[in-house]
Design a protein around this motif. Structure first.
Motif, PDB file in Angstrom:
ATOM      1  N   CYS A   1     -14.307 -12.936   5.007  1.00 51.37           N
ATOM      2  CA  CYS A   1     -13.572 -14.200   5.138  1.00 51.37           C
ATOM      3  C   CYS A   1     -14.469 -15.297   5.692  1.00 51.37           C
ATOM      4  O   CYS A   1     -15.288 -15.045   6.577  1.00 51.37           O
ATOM      5  CB  CYS A   1     -12.385 -14.018   6.092  1.00 51.37           C
ATOM      6  SG  CYS A   1     -11.156 -12.856   5.504  1.00 51.37           S
TER       7      CYS A   1
ATOM      8  N   CYS B   1     -10.636 -10.137   2.015  1.00 45.82           N
ATOM      9  CA  CYS B   1     -11.853 -10.461   2.755  1.00 45.82           C
ATOM     10  C   CYS B   1     -11.855  -9.843   4.164  1.00 45.82           C
ATOM     11  O   CYS B   1     -12.871  -9.838   4.843  1.00 45.82           O
ATOM     12  CB  CYS B   1     -12.021 -11.973   2.872  1.00 45.82           C
ATOM     13  SG  CYS B   1     -10.720 -12.792   3.801  1.00 45.82           S
TER      14      CYS B   1
ATOM     15  N   GLY C   1     -13.118  -8.213  -1.882  1.00 44.60           N
ATOM     16  CA  GLY C   1     -13.488  -9.585  -1.539  1.00 44.60           C
ATOM     17  C   GLY C   1     -14.696  -9.684  -0.634  1.00 44.60           C
ATOM     18  O   GLY C   1     -15.085  -8.714   0.014  1.00 44.60           O
ATOM     19  N   ALA C   2     -15.297 -10.863  -0.622  1.00 46.26           N
ATOM     20  CA  ALA C   2     -16.382 -11.139   0.316  1.00 46.26           C
ATOM     21  C   ALA C   2     -15.761 -11.357   1.695  1.00 46.26           C
ATOM     22  O   ALA C   2     -14.560 -11.611   1.793  1.00 46.26           O
ATOM     23  CB  ALA C   2     -17.124 -12.384  -0.126  1.00 46.26           C
TER      24      ALA C   2
END
Lengths: 174, 242
Positions: free
Chosen positions: B235, B225, B232-233
């Protein structure tokens, strides 16, 4: 050696801070010509312009540590040139009369003579915004940032300066 | 005469003015003197002072990692010349991973700093090492990298644009606390040499350049993240209340 001239001003400044003399020469050579033209435009006198540029370069490179290298170098340097030039102009006679010799140096055409003379008759603040545009090619926002004034102020100074210049040129004898 | 014509005419006129050779020489002299002063300053301060505070973590039989934490003197083992460079830099002087001034050490509310864009082919590890190397050497940003606008808050590395956050280049904890760089002492060093580094780091005692050069950056592993363009998206950072 070939890659150095293409380096940005900021890169050159960082190299100077590491003691690189070649970077110093390149940076000075890159800016001395526009700085001189700027100073000529402000002072109207080549000998004053030489003094202003020399003084500005000495000051700028002496306090290179105070230059914020996340911002463009040129506006920072030229602001010093402008200030040194204005300082000399305010110490010299306010209205600069070109001598015959200076007229010769300025150039042979009437248009040139009138333009330079007319420029000198503008108030210093207006003269500077015209020159930032003409010599450095700065947009009004860039000029505003370099001089630390509002963009609107630059626009109005430029507009008035050009009107006054036109008026002066139209009123000049043919 | 239009505005444009007027400006062009004036430009043509001023273009004819050339600075004299003498002026160009003096301008270059002024610039060279600045370089000479910088060089002299560096020579006067040859000895690197290890000025780090931190804890020693044993990582394996003979290797050790030296974890630094930011404080007002900085978190890298920099010499006085480099420290001067850091204080002169508008970015480094307020980098929370390097200098713990009045800014927040949390990525959620730290003052955003620009990012550094690296040349094509640079990965995160190389970028992080280049940043540390340049700061250690003379307190400046890497010269092959260009300053760019800040990355989205919480992003450490933009993989596509090869941009490194200067707010948190060495990552941050799950709570958002910005990490200072961690160094590894190679196992090839003798216990006595390793002890000297540790003692120097803890006590701020001077250490030789060779010893200072022996420590290497322990490149952090980023969470997905924290990488723009990663799997990932971004954080989710916990809200801070003060």
């Amino acid at each position: 050696l070939r890659a150095v001239p293409r380096s940005s001003d900021q890169v050159l400044v960082r190299r100077i801070r590491r003691g690189d003399r070649q970077a110093a020469e390149i940076l000075a050579e890159r800016h001395v010509r526009p700085a001189y033209r700027l100073a000529v435009g402000i002072t109207g006198r080549p000998e004053l312009a030489e003094d202003a540029v020399q003084d500005a370069f000495e000051r700028a490179f002496r306090k290179l540590s105070s230059y914020d290298d996340t911002r463009p170098f040129a506006p920072w340097l030229y602001r010093i040139v402008v200030n040194r030039s204005l300082n000399l102009v305010t110490r010299a006679p306010a209205t600069v009369e070109l001598t015959e010799a200076e007229h010769q140096a300025v150039g042979p055409s009437c248009e040139r003579l009138d333009l330079v003379a007319a420029l000198q008759s503008l108030e210093p603040d207006k003269r500077v915004v015209v020159l930032m545009r003409v010599v450095l090619g700065y947009s009004p926002p860039e000029t505003a940032e370099a001089l630390g004034v509002a963009v609107g102020t630059v626009h109005s100074r430029l507009s008035r300066a050009l009107d006054e210049l036109r008026e002066l040129l139209q009123g000049a004898p043919p | 005469m239009t505005d444009d014509d007027l400006l062009k005419a004036l430009g043509r006129r001023l273009d004819e003015h050339e600075p004299s050779e003498a002026l160009r020489r003096r301008a270059a002299d002024s610039a060279r003197e600045a370089a000479d002063r910088a060089r002299a300053r560096t020579r006067r301060r040859r000895r690197i002072v290890i000025a780090v505070a931190g804890a020693l973590v044993i990582a394996g039989a003979s290797a050790a990692a030296l974890t630094t934490r930011p404080w007002e003197g900085g978190s890298l083992p920099v010499g006085p010349g480099a420290r001067a460079g850091i204080s002169e830099s508008a970015v480094l002087a307020r980098a929370p991973w390097l200098v713990q001034g009045s800014g927040s050490p949390y990525v959620q509310d730290a003052r955003e700093l620009p990012s550094l864009e690296f040349p094509a082919g640079t990965g995160y590890a190389a970028a992080a090492r280049a940043l540390v190397g340049s700061v250690l050497a003379d307190g400046t940003l890497p010269e092959r990298a260009a300053l760019r606008p800040a990355l989205e808050r919480g992003i450490v590395w933009d993989a596509r644009a090869r941009r490194l956050s200067l707010t948190s280049p060495f990552s941050y904890t799950g709570l958002g606390r910005i990490r200072a760089p961690t160094f590894r002492i190679p196992p090839s060093l003798s216990p006595a040499e390793a002890s000297r580094i540790v003692a120097a780091a803890r006590g701020g005692a001077p250490a030789g350049r060779a010893l200072a050069g022996a420590i290497t950056l322990d490149v952090p592993t980023l969470r997905p993240c924290q990488i723009q363009g990663g799997p990932g998206a971004p954080c989710r950072l916990p809200k801070r209340t003060g």
